[in-house]
Design a protein around this motif. Sequence first.
Motif, PDB file in Angstrom:
ATOM      1  N   VAL C  70     -23.221  43.419  21.032  1.00  7.71           N
ATOM      2  CA  VAL C  70     -24.619  43.044  20.783  1.00  7.71           C
ATOM      3  C   VAL C  70     -24.708  41.624  20.212  1.00  7.71           C
ATOM      4  O   VAL C  70     -25.650  40.885  20.504  1.00  7.71           O
ATOM      5  CB  VAL C  70     -25.344  44.095  19.904  1.00  7.71           C
ATOM      6  CG1 VAL C  70     -24.829  44.111  18.475  1.00  7.71           C
ATOM      7  CG2 VAL C  70     -26.854  43.867  19.919  1.00  7.71           C
ATOM      8  N   THR C  71     -23.696  41.222  19.439  1.00  8.51           N
ATOM      9  CA  THR C  71     -23.663  39.828  18.966  1.00  8.51           C
ATOM     10  C   THR C  71     -23.580  38.882  20.165  1.00  8.51           C
ATOM     11  O   THR C  71     -24.285  37.865  20.226  1.00  8.51           O
ATOM     12  CB  THR C  71     -22.460  39.609  18.016  1.00  8.51           C
ATOM     13  OG1 THR C  71     -22.672  40.377  16.829  1.00  8.51           O
ATOM     14  CG2 THR C  71     -22.310  38.153  17.630  1.00  8.51           C
ATOM     15  N   GLU C  72     -22.739  39.248  21.124  1.00 12.18           N
ATOM     16  CA  GLU C  72     -22.620  38.409  22.333  1.00 12.18           C
ATOM     17  C   GLU C  72     -23.968  38.314  23.060  1.00 12.18           C
ATOM     18  O   GLU C  72     -24.379  37.238  23.500  1.00 12.18           O
ATOM     19  CB  GLU C  72     -21.550  38.994  23.263  1.00 12.18           C
ATOM     20  CG  GLU C  72     -21.275  38.093  24.462  1.00 12.18           C
ATOM     21  CD  GLU C  72     -20.065  38.565  25.290  1.00 12.18           C
ATOM     22  OE1 GLU C  72     -19.470  39.608  24.937  1.00 12.18           O
ATOM     23  OE2 GLU C  72     -19.730  37.873  26.273  1.00 12.18           O
ATOM     24  N   LYS C  73     -24.633  39.453  23.198  1.00  9.42           N
ATOM     25  CA  LYS C  73     -25.952  39.445  23.860  1.00  9.42           C
ATOM     26  C   LYS C  73     -26.939  38.542  23.130  1.00  9.42           C
ATOM     27  O   LYS C  73     -27.727  37.820  23.752  1.00  9.42           O
ATOM     28  CB  LYS C  73     -26.511  40.874  23.913  1.00  9.42           C
ATOM     29  CG  LYS C  73     -25.902  41.740  25.000  1.00  9.42           C
ATOM     30  CD  LYS C  73     -26.552  43.126  25.029  1.00  9.42           C
ATOM     31  CE  LYS C  73     -25.785  44.052  25.983  1.00  9.42           C
ATOM     32  NZ  LYS C  73     -26.124  45.481  25.737  1.00  9.42           N
ATOM     33  N   ASN C  74     -26.916  38.611  21.801  1.00  9.27           N
ATOM     34  CA  ASN C  74     -27.857  37.793  21.038  1.00  9.27           C
ATOM     35  C   ASN C  74     -27.514  36.307  21.126  1.00  9.27           C
ATOM     36  O   ASN C  74     -28.403  35.457  21.179  1.00  9.27           O
ATOM     37  CB  ASN C  74     -27.920  38.279  19.581  1.00  9.27           C
ATOM     38  CG  ASN C  74     -28.851  39.470  19.452  1.00  9.27           C
ATOM     39  OD1 ASN C  74     -29.988  39.431  19.927  1.00  9.27           O
ATOM     40  ND2 ASN C  74     -28.374  40.532  18.821  1.00  9.27           N
ATOM     41  N   LEU C  75     -26.221  35.999  21.156  1.00  9.41           N
ATOM     42  CA  LEU C  75     -25.823  34.604  21.341  1.00  9.41           C
ATOM     43  C   LEU C  75     -26.296  34.101  22.698  1.00  9.41           C
ATOM     44  O   LEU C  75     -26.833  32.998  22.831  1.00  9.41           O
ATOM     45  CB  LEU C  75     -24.297  34.471  21.218  1.00  9.41           C
ATOM     46  CG  LEU C  75     -23.743  34.531  19.786  1.00  9.41           C
ATOM     47  CD1 LEU C  75     -22.270  34.890  19.783  1.00  9.41           C
ATOM     48  CD2 LEU C  75     -23.973  33.194  19.071  1.00  9.41           C
ATOM     49  N   LYS C  76     -26.093  34.917  23.733  1.00  3.43           N
ATOM     50  CA  LYS C  76     -26.545  34.542  25.084  1.00  3.43           C
ATOM     51  C   LYS C  76     -28.048  34.334  25.114  1.00  3.43           C
ATOM     52  O   LYS C  76     -28.560  33.352  25.651  1.00  3.43           O
ATOM     53  CB  LYS C  76     -26.178  35.654  26.079  1.00  3.43           C
ATOM     54  CG  LYS C  76     -24.876  35.417  26.817  1.00  3.43           C
ATOM     55  CD  LYS C  76     -24.669  36.460  27.909  1.00  3.43           C
ATOM     56  CE  LYS C  76     -23.210  36.510  28.338  1.00  3.43           C
ATOM     57  NZ  LYS C  76     -22.835  37.807  28.921  1.00  3.43           N
ATOM     58  N   LYS C  77     -28.767  35.280  24.544  1.00  3.84           N
ATOM     59  CA  LYS C  77     -30.230  35.219  24.552  1.00  3.84           C
ATOM     60  C   LYS C  77     -30.741  33.911  23.968  1.00  3.84           C
ATOM     61  O   LYS C  77     -31.753  33.370  24.403  1.00  3.84           O
ATOM     62  CB  LYS C  77     -30.805  36.401  23.756  1.00  3.84           C
ATOM     63  CG  LYS C  77     -32.315  36.359  23.639  1.00  3.84           C
ATOM     64  CD  LYS C  77     -32.943  37.603  23.042  1.00  3.84           C
ATOM     65  CE  LYS C  77     -34.457  37.374  22.944  1.00  3.84           C
ATOM     66  NZ  LYS C  77     -35.179  38.550  22.484  1.00  3.84           N
ATOM     67  N   HIS C  78     -30.034  33.416  22.947  1.00  3.67           N
ATOM     68  CA  HIS C  78     -30.472  32.185  22.295  1.00  3.67           C
ATOM     69  C   HIS C  78     -29.674  30.967  22.769  1.00  3.67           C
ATOM     70  O   HIS C  78     -29.736  29.904  22.157  1.00  3.67           O
ATOM     71  CB  HIS C  78     -30.414  32.353  20.774  1.00  3.67           C
ATOM     72  CG  HIS C  78     -31.391  33.372  20.282  1.00  3.67           C
ATOM     73  ND1 HIS C  78     -31.048  34.692  20.048  1.00  3.67           N
ATOM     74  CD2 HIS C  78     -32.728  33.301  20.053  1.00  3.67           C
ATOM     75  CE1 HIS C  78     -32.118  35.367  19.650  1.00  3.67           C
ATOM     76  NE2 HIS C  78     -33.153  34.551  19.657  1.00  3.67           N
ATOM     77  N   GLY C  79     -28.922  31.144  23.876  1.00  2.00           N
ATOM     78  CA  GLY C  79     -28.241  30.010  24.498  1.00  2.00           C
ATOM     79  C   GLY C  79     -27.134  29.418  23.645  1.00  2.00           C
ATOM     80  O   GLY C  79     -26.890  28.211  23.680  1.00  2.00           O
ATOM     81  N   LEU C  80     -26.481  30.265  22.845  1.00  2.00           N
ATOM     82  CA  LEU C  80     -25.514  29.733  21.880  1.00  2.00           C
ATOM     83  C   LEU C  80     -24.115  30.312  22.043  1.00  2.00           C
ATOM     84  O   LEU C  80     -23.248  30.119  21.189  1.00  2.00           O
ATOM     85  CB  LEU C  80     -26.017  30.016  20.451  1.00  2.00           C
ATOM     86  CG  LEU C  80     -27.283  29.252  20.057  1.00  2.00           C
ATOM     87  CD1 LEU C  80     -27.970  29.923  18.883  1.00  2.00           C
ATOM     88  CD2 LEU C  80     -26.940  27.807  19.713  1.00  2.00           C
TER      89      LEU C  80
END
Lengths: 187, 187, 187, 187
Positions: C70-80
Amino acid sequence: MIPDREFIKTPEVPGPTKEEVRCIVMCKSKILKGDVVADIGCGTGGITVEFARKAKEVYSIDRNPDALEVTEKNLKKHGLLIKANLLEGDALEVMDEIPDLNVLMVGGSNGELSSIIKKGYKKLKDGGRIIVTSILLETRAEAVKTLQSLDMIPDVVEVSISKGKITKRGTMMIANNPITIISATKV
Amino acid sequence: MIPDREFIKTPEVPGPTKEEVRCIVMCKSKILKGDVVADIGCGTGGITVEFARKAKEVYSIDRNPDALEVTEKNLKKHGLLIKANLLEGDALEVMDEIPDLNVLMVGGSNGELSSIIKKGYKKLKDGGRIIVTSILLETRAEAVKTLQSLDMIPDVVEVSISKGKITKRGTMMIANNPITIISATKV
Amino acid sequence: MIPDREFIKTPEVPGPTKEEVRCIVMCKSKILKGDVVADIGCGTGGITVEFARKAKEVYSIDRNPDALEVTEKNLKKHGLLIKANLLEGDALEVMDEIPDLNVLMVGGSNGELSSIIKKGYKKLKDGGRIIVTSILLETRAEAVKTLQSLDMIPDVVEVSISKGKITKRGTMMIANNPITIISATKV
Amino acid sequence: MIPDREFIKTPEVPGPTKEEVRCIVMCKSKILKGDVVADIGCGTGGITVEFARKAKEVYSIDRNPDALEVTEKNLKKHGLLIKANLLEGDALEVMDEIPDLNVLMVGGSNGELSSIIKKGYKKLKDGGRIIVTSILLETRAEAVKTLQSLDMIPDVVEVSISKGKITKRGTMMIANNPITIISATKV
């Protein structure tokens, strides 16, 4: 509860415990008329006076003679001196001299919280209560751990109270320092 | 954030706003480099200095000349005087003289919170932010009501901070007074 | 800060750390553009994402694969995602593989807080920061004690936030659980 | 106080008021054995039951029939139904039917707080107490203003309580929503 301003105060002696905190302490103590209470680290005597109003007998212990002096004054002021026994000295030693307890209240422990709880537990009658008030980060965790080591189930309540000060511009909210009340029953 | 102790203080002038509260105020402001800010009721200048660090220009308004004097000293101390404009007087009058805003910050309002918000709203660019810090029970509700009357959606955050004071006996928790931060965006 | 609702969530993974707490954590971290950060116990990734926005590189460590996902998903979502390194496993082992740090952030420690702080301290560059967020009574005291054993001076902040929920009847105040933020600088 | 878990609950009916808050409410009420109490907006009946234990007679008013039903169940459970009178309807109307009061308790007011306080004030005996519990930003300020308009001096206490949940990993602090208790005495 007695309003905070109705207690005599002395420099260097902490307290009295604020009205709302005394109120919750008394609720958690489930105090009954015939109860015997020890108040360890009685300070200004705020808690001692409240217990003296409701219990049979209070043993107020502090190693600071100034604390016992102001506690005595506050007991006198509220006509309750007859209910209290003021004992100066190190709690662990003085506790040898007191009878069995219904309530052990620890408001100050001078770094000996764990030993005081354990010694008090032995003096505690079945169904008796231990109550610890803590303003230090460290003693909160220590109280929980010690009560658990005695197979007691700690009730932990952190209390943050702000009081309104009525001013011309409105009601300004003034914070009291947070205090944690840890209590448990001897089964 | 700048530590509280790094601000010059003057008796009778409130502030500086505590570090952690300044921190949340800055987050809520979503401040950008090119922004123009008005700080109404700047007091000691804690918030003014933080905005001066991050924005293009700050208009600091207070009707107390002592407040402007200490705000000026704090701006100088942090090398930011060039970013700020210090305006003495009643906020509602002085606001006529300032340019359009990206952020309207209201830390003190002398009983005119509603009018200040409404006047500031007119000066606010699209996407601009209004932020109110309130230590009074009454102004919290007033800020919410006024923002709603402008079809803004208020974000309301009540912040209670206690700070640990390291002592020999342990970490004593000392409460700051609670403060409510109300913010909203002009759509 | 990124609003709480802008994070993807997964059952069983704690977080994201609430907006206002992330805000204070970021302030306490004194993060700079070129900094390298480790986020131990990254959970949902709220703190990881904020550091990824401001720092050079983040090492996000969790022993729960769902947390890293889920951390990976959130990083992706925010382009980071490009800024972060996701490492699954026990923190004490995984920390051997990461470079020297400017900021050690500990949000979860699975009973090994003291060892994690000590190991992180060795990896910390001079002037680096350790930040611990604690929701347990016990870890607050442990963090303070461990930082003191390393001759660091802990800054202890207990944060209680309530947020206003706008209803027809008025603004209902809803409490977030209190969290303690302990931080210190390596001199 | 009665533990929270000892109350029967019903979906859609708020309450019971948490133990520690009931405790402070009872302290502020200075309740005496012979007192007559009205509990406006009694909800689940937590406060009604506490007053029924200590006072002579309680008038519990709510416009929600489900609230009165669950209040009745809780009174029965604690053997106190004989002390209480359950009145369904709009508080301002129902208050016409009740006798003079020693304590007016307002826990819910459906937007009519000011009128309820004023009407209750007329029913209040000399030395009687008004107590308002508020979870809305707006009603706190309204209660203070209304009490002041009646030449009463409001005592304002904002209470934030967190309770420790004992887990394997430690004592997790869980916040209750903050509540403000406003009280005053009729001189």
